[in-house]
Scaffold this motif. Sequence first.
Motif, PDB file in Angstrom:
ATOM      1  N   ALA A 190      49.096  41.362  75.289  1.00 59.95           N
ATOM      2  CA  ALA A 190      49.290  42.663  74.632  1.00 59.95           C
ATOM      3  C   ALA A 190      48.228  42.925  73.573  1.00 59.95           C
ATOM      4  CB  ALA A 190      50.684  42.719  74.016  1.00 59.95           C
ATOM      5  N   ASP A 191      47.886  41.923  72.762  1.00 57.12           N
ATOM      6  CA  ASP A 191      46.866  42.111  71.729  1.00 57.12           C
ATOM      7  C   ASP A 191      45.548  42.552  72.351  1.00 57.12           C
ATOM      8  OD1 ASP A 191      48.016  41.518  69.156  1.00 57.12           O
ATOM      9  OD2 ASP A 191      48.251  39.453  69.842  1.00 57.12           O
ATOM     10  N   ILE A 192      45.165  41.883  73.415  1.00 60.52           N
ATOM     11  CA  ILE A 192      43.881  42.169  74.064  1.00 60.52           C
ATOM     12  C   ILE A 192      43.888  43.563  74.677  1.00 60.52           C
ATOM     13  CG2 ILE A 192      42.352  41.462  75.951  1.00 60.52           C
ATOM     14  CD1 ILE A 192      43.276  38.559  75.372  1.00 60.52           C
ATOM     15  N   ASP A 193      44.985  43.926  75.303  1.00 53.59           N
ATOM     16  CA  ASP A 193      45.094  45.262  75.897  1.00 53.59           C
ATOM     17  C   ASP A 193      45.024  46.341  74.826  1.00 53.59           C
ATOM     18  OD1 ASP A 193      45.593  47.050  78.145  1.00 53.59           O
ATOM     19  OD2 ASP A 193      47.568  47.356  77.253  1.00 53.59           O
ATOM     20  N   ASN A 194      45.686  46.119  73.692  1.00 52.49           N
ATOM     21  CA  ASN A 194      45.659  47.092  72.597  1.00 52.49           C
ATOM     22  C   ASN A 194      44.249  47.245  72.023  1.00 52.49           C
ATOM     23  OD1 ASN A 194      48.402  47.682  72.743  1.00 52.49           O
ATOM     24  ND2 ASN A 194      48.958  46.095  71.275  1.00 52.49           N
ATOM     25  N   VAL A 195      43.547  46.128  71.860  1.00 54.79           N
ATOM     26  CA  VAL A 195      42.183  46.166  71.322  1.00 54.79           C
ATOM     27  C   VAL A 195      41.256  46.909  72.275  1.00 54.79           C
ATOM     28  CG1 VAL A 195      40.162  44.745  70.802  1.00 54.79           C
ATOM     29  CG2 VAL A 195      42.396  44.134  69.860  1.00 54.79           C
ATOM     30  N   PHE A 196      41.378  46.637  73.567  1.00 56.19           N
ATOM     31  CA  PHE A 196      40.550  47.337  74.554  1.00 56.19           C
ATOM     32  C   PHE A 196      40.815  48.846  74.497  1.00 56.19           C
ATOM     33  CE2 PHE A 196      39.857  49.080  78.817  1.00 56.19           C
ATOM     34  CZ  PHE A 196      38.543  48.691  79.047  1.00 56.19           C
ATOM     35  N   SER A 197      42.072  49.233  74.355  1.00 55.40           N
ATOM     36  CA  SER A 197      42.418  50.662  74.267  1.00 55.40           C
ATOM     37  C   SER A 197      41.843  51.288  73.009  1.00 55.40           C
ATOM     38  CB  SER A 197      43.941  50.834  74.295  1.00 55.40           C
ATOM     39  OG  SER A 197      44.478  50.382  75.516  1.00 55.40           O
ATOM     40  N   TRP A 198      41.793  50.517  71.907  1.00 53.24           N
ATOM     41  CA  TRP A 198      41.217  51.045  70.663  1.00 53.24           C
ATOM     42  C   TRP A 198      39.757  51.415  70.877  1.00 53.24           C
ATOM     43  CZ3 TRP A 198      37.286  49.829  67.186  1.00 53.24           C
ATOM     44  CH2 TRP A 198      37.337  50.466  65.937  1.00 53.24           C
TER      45      TRP A 198
END
Length: 455
Positions: A190-198
């Motif tokens: 989830a952290d990685i997915d959120n960062v990519f979306s940012w």
Amino acid sequence: MLIRFQIKNLYSFEEETEFNLLTNDSELLPHHKKHANGVDFLRMTAIYGANASGKSNFVKAITLLKEMIKTGKVIDDADDYKFKLSKEALTKPISLGIEFLLKGKMYYYTLTFEHKRILNEALIETFKDSTDRVIFERTLVGETQQIPFIGGNVKDEKERMFLELLSEKLLSKEELLLTFLAQKYPNEYADIDNVFSWFSETLIVLSSSFKVNGMIHLFNINSEIRDFINTFIPNLSTGIEKFHIKTDRIEKTFPNLSEENKKELIDKIKREGNEGAAFYDNYTREEVGIVLGEDNHLYTKRLFTEHLGRNGYKGQFPFRLESDGTKRLLEYAPLISDVINNEQVYIVDEIERSIHPMMIKELIKKISSDPTAKGQLIFTTHESCLLDQEILRPDEIWFTQKDMGGATQMYSLSDFNISNTATVENDYLNGRYGGIPFLSNLKELNWHTDETIPK
């Protein structure tokens, strides 16, 4: 929200150079400060400097990082991007680092690469008063990639085998682990997915020559943007009373369009199932929207402006007849609305391009004075009228300047001891803070003579 950005050995940046939005002890414009996780940071910054001092290179560096994350690979010709005025720099890799706030967490992402190979890549959750949490880190030792864990210690033998397969088979040396995991395993990390979306959705970087595509449809379907435009721009004394969309049968707008072209457009709109198509007409120099009506006919949508003339007469003009400055103001409308209403991060190069100094000052003042603004605006500019402590705090003003070796340095106005009543604009133009061009004596060019050039 962006907190800091670091550049090393890229474009005109030689040694590691840091730009940040951390606050000092200034009490000016307190509503410009944001607070999270024990850290105070700012929601606006203006970057000044002479031509070729590195302002645009700063924007290009962030653009490059964003694009590499989007494509999932480092650039092929990395050596061409290195600092070129030092033999030693040409032998060293490029490094980028960025820290930002996302959903109440602070993350730091760093990438070091050269020759189509990633030497180090890491994503870390940062804390002010405790040990940082490494989400992942990958390194290249010799020709061997090492990915010790993702999200913490290796949990079991299955995960150990996955990491081994990932480093040896699945992930090439030029691929970004951040992008790979976000695209392949978004639910697991989830952290990685959120960062990519940012990077892909929240961080928006605009070059000095940017154009907003699909403005017709945005104006047509987004009532918030439409209302904002019709409130904001008429108040800037552009002579425009109102913007509106004019709809015509496509035959009226493009009388020479063939039946075959019409059929292709209909098929395209039906196939894509969108609101329609938008394209830039090079002949009329305007954007035209094309939609499919309920009667299965094609219609065009074009932007018009309404001006108030003598004795209350109102005239309508196609938007292509408006000045470049007015067009730029319209293109900025989504930006201003986003910065005020949403948690977007905008980085804009040469924000004053084609806009009168008083107009750009009014625009920035509007964002500056709004205590409810949720987003962040970082921009480069030459416009000295913005150097006003009622618009920008000293820690929101940065400068770029090249040293004797041709490398860009960045520093903040808050590095100088200035009072709250200082006339920053005059001091800047007089060279007190640097960041201005050094001009030679024009007499040395012999422009003062009437001598003719020999044939």
